[in-house]
Scaffold this motif. Structure first.
Motif, PDB file in Angstrom:
ATOM      1  N   MET A   1      -6.745  13.873   6.730  1.00 32.97           N
ATOM      2  CA  MET A   1      -7.412  12.498   7.629  1.00 32.97           C
ATOM      3  C   MET A   1      -6.290  11.727   7.558  1.00 32.97           C
ATOM      4  SD  MET A   1     -10.843  10.470   6.708  1.00 32.97           S
ATOM      5  CE  MET A   1     -11.679   9.717   7.442  1.00 32.97           C
ATOM      6  N   LYS A   2      -5.236  11.269   9.031  1.00 31.06           N
ATOM      7  CA  LYS A   2      -4.899  10.050   9.247  1.00 31.06           C
ATOM      8  C   LYS A   2      -5.233   9.007   8.168  1.00 31.06           C
ATOM      9  CE  LYS A   2      -0.940  11.927  10.768  1.00 31.06           C
ATOM     10  NZ  LYS A   2       0.053  11.507  11.824  1.00 31.06           N
ATOM     11  N   PRO A   3      -4.371   8.495   7.933  1.00 33.04           N
ATOM     12  CA  PRO A   3      -4.493   6.595   7.342  1.00 33.04           C
ATOM     13  C   PRO A   3      -4.869   5.985   9.059  1.00 33.04           C
ATOM     14  CG  PRO A   3      -2.456   6.827   6.760  1.00 33.04           C
ATOM     15  CD  PRO A   3      -3.476   8.372   7.196  1.00 33.04           C
ATOM     16  N   ASN A   4      -5.444   4.844   8.620  1.00 37.23           N
ATOM     17  CA  ASN A   4      -5.449   4.210  10.205  1.00 37.23           C
ATOM     18  C   ASN A   4      -4.485   2.365   9.810  1.00 37.23           C
ATOM     19  OD1 ASN A   4      -6.461   2.610  12.467  1.00 37.23           O
ATOM     20  ND2 ASN A   4      -8.044   1.207  11.398  1.00 37.23           N
ATOM     21  N   CYS A   5      -3.175   3.438  10.473  1.00 37.55           N
ATOM     22  CA  CYS A   5      -2.040   2.732  10.311  1.00 37.55           C
ATOM     23  C   CYS A   5      -1.535   2.401  12.142  1.00 37.55           C
ATOM     24  CB  CYS A   5      -1.123   2.993   9.065  1.00 37.55           C
ATOM     25  SG  CYS A   5       0.338   1.917   8.754  1.00 37.55           S
ATOM     26  N   ASN A   6      -2.203   1.380  12.221  1.00 33.29           N
ATOM     27  CA  ASN A   6      -1.665   1.263  13.596  1.00 33.29           C
ATOM     28  C   ASN A   6      -0.050   0.327  13.986  1.00 33.29           C
ATOM     29  OD1 ASN A   6      -3.562   2.432  14.742  1.00 33.29           O
ATOM     30  ND2 ASN A   6      -4.971   1.144  14.675  1.00 33.29           N
ATOM     31  N   LEU A   7       0.394  -0.107  12.252  1.00 37.80           N
ATOM     32  CA  LEU A   7       1.543  -0.647  13.414  1.00 37.80           C
ATOM     33  C   LEU A   7       2.411   0.045  13.384  1.00 37.80           C
ATOM     34  CD1 LEU A   7       1.801  -0.930   9.174  1.00 37.80           C
ATOM     35  CD2 LEU A   7       0.986  -3.448  11.322  1.00 37.80           C
ATOM     36  N   LYS A   8       3.400  -1.337  14.436  1.00 35.11           N
ATOM     37  CA  LYS A   8       4.694  -0.674  15.327  1.00 35.11           C
ATOM     38  C   LYS A   8       6.318  -1.502  14.078  1.00 35.11           C
ATOM     39  CE  LYS A   8       3.508  -3.059  19.044  1.00 35.11           C
ATOM     40  NZ  LYS A   8       2.798  -3.855  18.326  1.00 35.11           N
ATOM     41  N   ALA A   9       7.444  -0.503  14.902  1.00 32.23           N
ATOM     42  CA  ALA A   9       8.235  -1.717  14.951  1.00 32.23           C
ATOM     43  C   ALA A   9       8.372  -3.122  15.731  1.00 32.23           C
ATOM     44  CB  ALA A   9       9.570  -1.158  15.055  1.00 32.23           C
ATOM     45  N   GLY A  10       8.831  -4.094  14.543  1.00 35.34           N
ATOM     46  CA  GLY A  10       8.582  -5.673  14.963  1.00 35.34           C
ATOM     47  C   GLY A  10       7.034  -6.160  14.654  1.00 35.34           C
ATOM     48  N   ASP A  11       6.455  -5.154  14.663  1.00 31.36           N
ATOM     49  CA  ASP A  11       5.169  -6.479  13.953  1.00 31.36           C
ATOM     50  C   ASP A  11       5.261  -7.088  12.300  1.00 31.36           C
ATOM     51  OD1 ASP A  11       3.435  -5.055  16.126  1.00 31.36           O
ATOM     52  OD2 ASP A  11       2.814  -3.749  14.092  1.00 31.36           O
ATOM     53  N   ARG A  12       4.986  -8.236  12.388  1.00 29.15           N
ATOM     54  CA  ARG A  12       4.920  -9.178  11.436  1.00 29.15           C
ATOM     55  C   ARG A  12       3.660  -9.086  10.469  1.00 29.15           C
ATOM     56  NH1 ARG A  12       9.116 -11.819   9.473  1.00 29.15           N
ATOM     57  NH2 ARG A  12       7.706 -13.656   9.407  1.00 29.15           N
ATOM     58  N   ILE A  13       3.746  -8.544   9.349  1.00 28.22           N
ATOM     59  CA  ILE A  13       3.083  -8.083   8.374  1.00 28.22           C
ATOM     60  C   ILE A  13       2.875  -9.426   6.734  1.00 28.22           C
ATOM     61  CG2 ILE A  13       2.657  -6.276   9.049  1.00 28.22           C
ATOM     62  CD1 ILE A  13       4.323  -5.775   6.757  1.00 28.22           C
ATOM     63  N   ARG A  14       1.620  -9.404   6.520  1.00 26.40           N
ATOM     64  CA  ARG A  14       1.761 -10.480   5.081  1.00 26.40           C
ATOM     65  C   ARG A  14       1.117  -9.307   4.560  1.00 26.40           C
ATOM     66  NH1 ARG A  14      -1.551 -13.745   6.294  1.00 26.40           N
ATOM     67  NH2 ARG A  14       0.550 -15.753   7.100  1.00 26.40           N
ATOM     68  N   LEU A  15       1.963  -8.820   2.944  1.00 27.93           N
ATOM     69  CA  LEU A  15       1.661  -7.913   2.124  1.00 27.93           C
ATOM     70  C   LEU A  15       0.051  -8.279   1.085  1.00 27.93           C
ATOM     71  CD1 LEU A  15       1.839  -5.727   0.521  1.00 27.93           C
ATOM     72  CD2 LEU A  15       3.413  -6.931  -1.102  1.00 27.93           C
ATOM     73  N   LEU A  16      -1.097  -7.980   1.541  1.00 21.45           N
ATOM     74  CA  LEU A  16      -1.818  -7.896   0.581  1.00 21.45           C
ATOM     75  C   LEU A  16      -1.894  -7.299  -1.048  1.00 21.45           C
ATOM     76  CD1 LEU A  16      -4.916  -7.179   3.047  1.00 21.45           C
ATOM     77  CD2 LEU A  16      -3.950  -9.322   2.470  1.00 21.45           C
ATOM     78  N   SER A  17      -1.514  -6.325  -1.005  1.00 26.60           N
ATOM     79  CA  SER A  17      -1.029  -5.357  -1.986  1.00 26.60           C
ATOM     80  C   SER A  17      -0.667  -4.104  -2.570  1.00 26.60           C
ATOM     81  CB  SER A  17      -2.111  -5.366  -2.775  1.00 26.60           C
ATOM     82  OG  SER A  17      -2.920  -3.901  -2.301  1.00 26.60           O
TER      83      SER A  17
END
Length: 76
Positions: free
Chosen positions: A1-17
């Motif tokens: 089962m693949k994780p739900n990771c819909n990130l793409k290059a250029g996305d801005r993110i904030r680290l939670l953990s």
């Protein structure tokens, strides 16, 4: 089962953990440089705003996508 990771290059993110011996501090913001899906996890290359470049493993690492548009100071 693949994780739900819909990130793409250029996305801005904030680290939670991050599950790492020398983690990036929670709350740090960065830009996704590349995404490498694996069979049951996703490797995410991030250029962190503090200058560090440390990949994420999702899961177990957790991030939040944030709005990359400039903040406005309107009364609305």
């Amino acid at each position: 089962m693949k994780p739900n990771c819909n990130l793409k290059a250029g996305d801005r993110i904030r680290l939670l953990s991050m599950d790492d011996p020398d983690p990036i501090p929670a709350g740090t913001i960065g830009t996704v440089a590349a995404v490498y899906p694996q069979s049951d996890w996703t490797q995410v290359d991030v250029d962190w705003d503090g200058g560090r470049s440390l990949m994420l493993s999702i899961p177990p690492d957790q991030v939040q996508r944030i709005d990359a548009s400039p903040q406005t100071q309107s009364g609305e």
